[in-house]
Scaffold this active site. Structure first.
Site, mmCIF file in Angstrom:
data_model
loop_
_atom_site.group_PDB
_atom_site.id
_atom_site.type_symbol
_atom_site.label_atom_id
_atom_site.label_comp_id
_atom_site.label_asym_id
_atom_site.label_seq_id
_atom_site.Cartn_x
_atom_site.Cartn_y
_atom_site.Cartn_z
ATOM 1 N N VAL A 218 69.696 13.173 43.071
ATOM 2 C CA VAL A 218 69.750 12.975 44.498
ATOM 3 C C VAL A 218 69.545 14.339 45.467
ATOM 4 O O VAL A 218 69.958 15.354 45.060
ATOM 5 C CB VAL A 218 71.298 12.783 44.824
ATOM 6 C CG1 VAL A 218 71.374 12.092 46.377
ATOM 7 C CG2 VAL A 218 72.065 11.833 44.057
ATOM 8 N N HIS A 219 68.573 14.168 46.315
ATOM 9 C CA HIS A 219 68.336 15.120 47.345
ATOM 10 C C HIS A 219 67.946 14.792 48.649
ATOM 11 O O HIS A 219 67.794 15.694 49.422
ATOM 12 C CB HIS A 219 67.218 16.091 46.432
ATOM 13 C CG HIS A 219 65.846 15.737 46.608
ATOM 14 N ND1 HIS A 219 65.285 14.310 46.215
ATOM 15 C CD2 HIS A 219 64.786 15.975 47.476
ATOM 16 C CE1 HIS A 219 64.019 14.197 46.409
ATOM 17 N NE2 HIS A 219 63.967 14.954 47.372
ATOM 18 N N ARG A 220 67.389 13.631 48.803
ATOM 19 C CA ARG A 220 66.736 13.289 49.935
ATOM 20 C C ARG A 220 67.965 13.285 51.255
ATOM 21 O O ARG A 220 68.987 12.992 51.357
ATOM 22 C CB ARG A 220 66.515 11.684 50.062
ATOM 23 C CG ARG A 220 65.258 11.487 50.710
ATOM 24 C CD ARG A 220 64.365 10.370 50.136
ATOM 25 N NE ARG A 220 63.394 10.569 49.071
ATOM 26 C CZ ARG A 220 62.384 11.643 49.331
ATOM 27 N NH1 ARG A 220 62.303 12.069 50.386
ATOM 28 N NH2 ARG A 220 61.841 12.158 48.149
ATOM 29 N N ARG A 253 70.160 21.706 47.747
ATOM 30 C CA ARG A 253 70.815 20.807 48.917
ATOM 31 C C ARG A 253 71.836 19.892 48.872
ATOM 32 O O ARG A 253 72.734 19.968 49.416
ATOM 33 C CB ARG A 253 69.620 19.908 49.658
ATOM 34 C CG ARG A 253 69.966 19.464 50.991
ATOM 35 C CD ARG A 253 68.833 18.301 51.395
ATOM 36 N NE ARG A 253 67.773 18.736 51.907
ATOM 37 C CZ ARG A 253 66.539 18.203 51.742
ATOM 38 N NH1 ARG A 253 66.356 16.993 51.111
ATOM 39 N NH2 ARG A 253 65.338 18.696 52.044
ATOM 40 N N ASP A 293 66.755 9.138 44.196
ATOM 41 C CA ASP A 293 66.289 8.847 45.544
ATOM 42 C C ASP A 293 64.927 9.781 45.675
ATOM 43 O O ASP A 293 64.460 9.595 46.837
ATOM 44 C CB ASP A 293 67.417 9.224 46.896
ATOM 45 C CG ASP A 293 67.649 10.659 46.763
ATOM 46 O OD1 ASP A 293 66.974 11.517 45.830
ATOM 47 O OD2 ASP A 293 68.523 11.118 47.585
#
Ligand code: UDP
Length: 374
Positions: A218-220, A253, A293
């Protein structure tokens, strides 16, 4: 050499001196650039200078890819990171412009949809240097995504739009790109080249791996900046992992967002540092399913014949959804768990080829060489 360059006369190749400036800055760009850099390196008459903007900068998000994928050391590193979109893009534009004036390349190559992509394309276009955009034509149709803005603007000022899929080419045609002074070509996805080449070199990470696991990333920004979406995604991880453990290489992030929103995970959700590409390929190949994502990972799941659940409202890789290889699950606990359940119980036929033949870097280089001869 002659077979590699197909119909282009050998004399021309030897006399030709083509300088390509490659602009990269973020993890997926290192992976894409590795495939083309390797081909440029093999071409005796083409020279590449690499400009690293510094957008991703630490060992695990940058240096490891250069080391293990054999990407030449950047000729320039602008070291621009940790800034807001305006300052980051502005400083990159200024830095790249200076280098392009000094180096005067024949082409500028940019990848994907990051601030480095847009800054590189803007700098080149004002200097009238032809731009090759690799991964052109992708659209999420969500103008709130910074990536969507970057890719639309970059496409419009590029001369060579190398599309990864028929969908991407059709997007450009619908937007009227046939009327502009450029070439739009569906060459296939350059990540396929990287996956095929490095797939054989996949390496087990130095962690205890359960026999069966789901690989997740997950990073978006749309997920990490929204505490409701982030919580739903991690609630889903906590629940699903009671049946099958989850390995999750954590993007910096996301790590910050989990701390900020105090999101808790259970022991069955194994949070690890970001891994290098070779380790990532090992994890994909040995997983039961991919939850993500990430744009790149959606395709890598398909390349290695793994079902995928994408935790977003939309995807640029719609052909994966249309062919049943991927399910879009909006970041909501029930939707995500239902999608995972469905995918784990579906047998998929991966025989359809959606992204070219794995010779994409070669097709791109040949196009640029032909153009440089005219
Ligand atoms: N990746 C990696 N290590 C990790 C996580 C991802 O090598 O710990 C690779 C992944 O296999 C894919 C690429 O990074 O090739 C995707 O990058 P990312 O998800 O950051 O960006 P996106 O593809 O969404 O633009």
């Amino acid at each position: 050499m002659s077979s590699y360059f197909g119909t282009i006369p050998k004399d021309y190749i030897l006399n030709l001196n083509m300088k390509i400036a490659t602009i990269i800055g973020a993890r997926p760009q290192f992976i894409k650039a590795a495939a083309l850099s390797r081909k440029i390196y093999q071409c005796p008459s083409a020279e590449e200078i690499i400009i690293h903007t510094g957008q991703h900068f630490d060992e695990k998000m940058s240096a490891i890819f250069f080391d293990e994928m054999g990407i030449p050391k950047p000729d320039y590193n602008l070291n621009i990171n940790g800034l807001g979109h305006g300052a980051m893009t502005g400083q990159m534009l200024e830095g790249i412009e200076k280098i392009l004036i000094d180096e005067s390349p024949d082409f500028v190559v940019v990848y994907g949809d990051t601030n480095s992509t847009l800054a590189g394309a803007l700098a080149a276009s004002k200097l009238h240097i032809p731009i090759a955009h690799i991964e052109a034509g992708l659209r999420s149709f969500n103008m709130k995504m910074p990536e969507e803005i970057n890719r639309i603007l970059t496409d419009r000022i590029s001369q060579f739009l190398f599309c990864p899929s028929q969908t991407a080419l059709t997007n450009l045609q619908k937007e009227g790109f046939d009327n502009f002074d450029n070439q739009t070509i569906n060459v296939g996805d350059i990540m396929y080249d990287a996956a095929m080449y490095f797939g054989n070199k996949a390496r087990k990470p130095e962690i205890d791996l359960p026999e069966k696991f789901i690989l997740a990333t997950v990073h978006r920004q749309e997920n990490t900046d929204d505490d409701c979406y982030l919580r739903s995604i991690f609630q889903a991880f906590n629940l699903i992992s009671t049946d099958i453990p989850i390995i999750l290489p954590l993007h910096p992030r996301t790590k910050k967002a989990l701390e900020k929103y105090q999101v808790q995970t259970t022991n069955e959700v194994l949070l690890i540092e970001p891994v290098g590409y070779l380790e990532m390929l090992y994890l994909i190949r040995n997983s039961e399913l991919v939850m993500t994502d990430s744009g790149g990972l959606q395709k890598e799941a398909y390349f290695f014949e793994k079902p995928c659940v994408t935790m977003r409202f939309e995807t640029e890789w719609t052909e994966l959804v249309d062919n049943g290889y991927n399910i879009l699950a909006t970041p909501n606990l029930e939707k995500i768990t239902d999608a995972v359940d469905k995918m784990l119980n579906t047998k998929l036929d991966f025989s359809k080829k959606l992204y070219g033949e794995g010779n994409i870097a070669e097709l791109i280089l040949r196009t640029l060489i032909s153009e440089n001869l005219t």
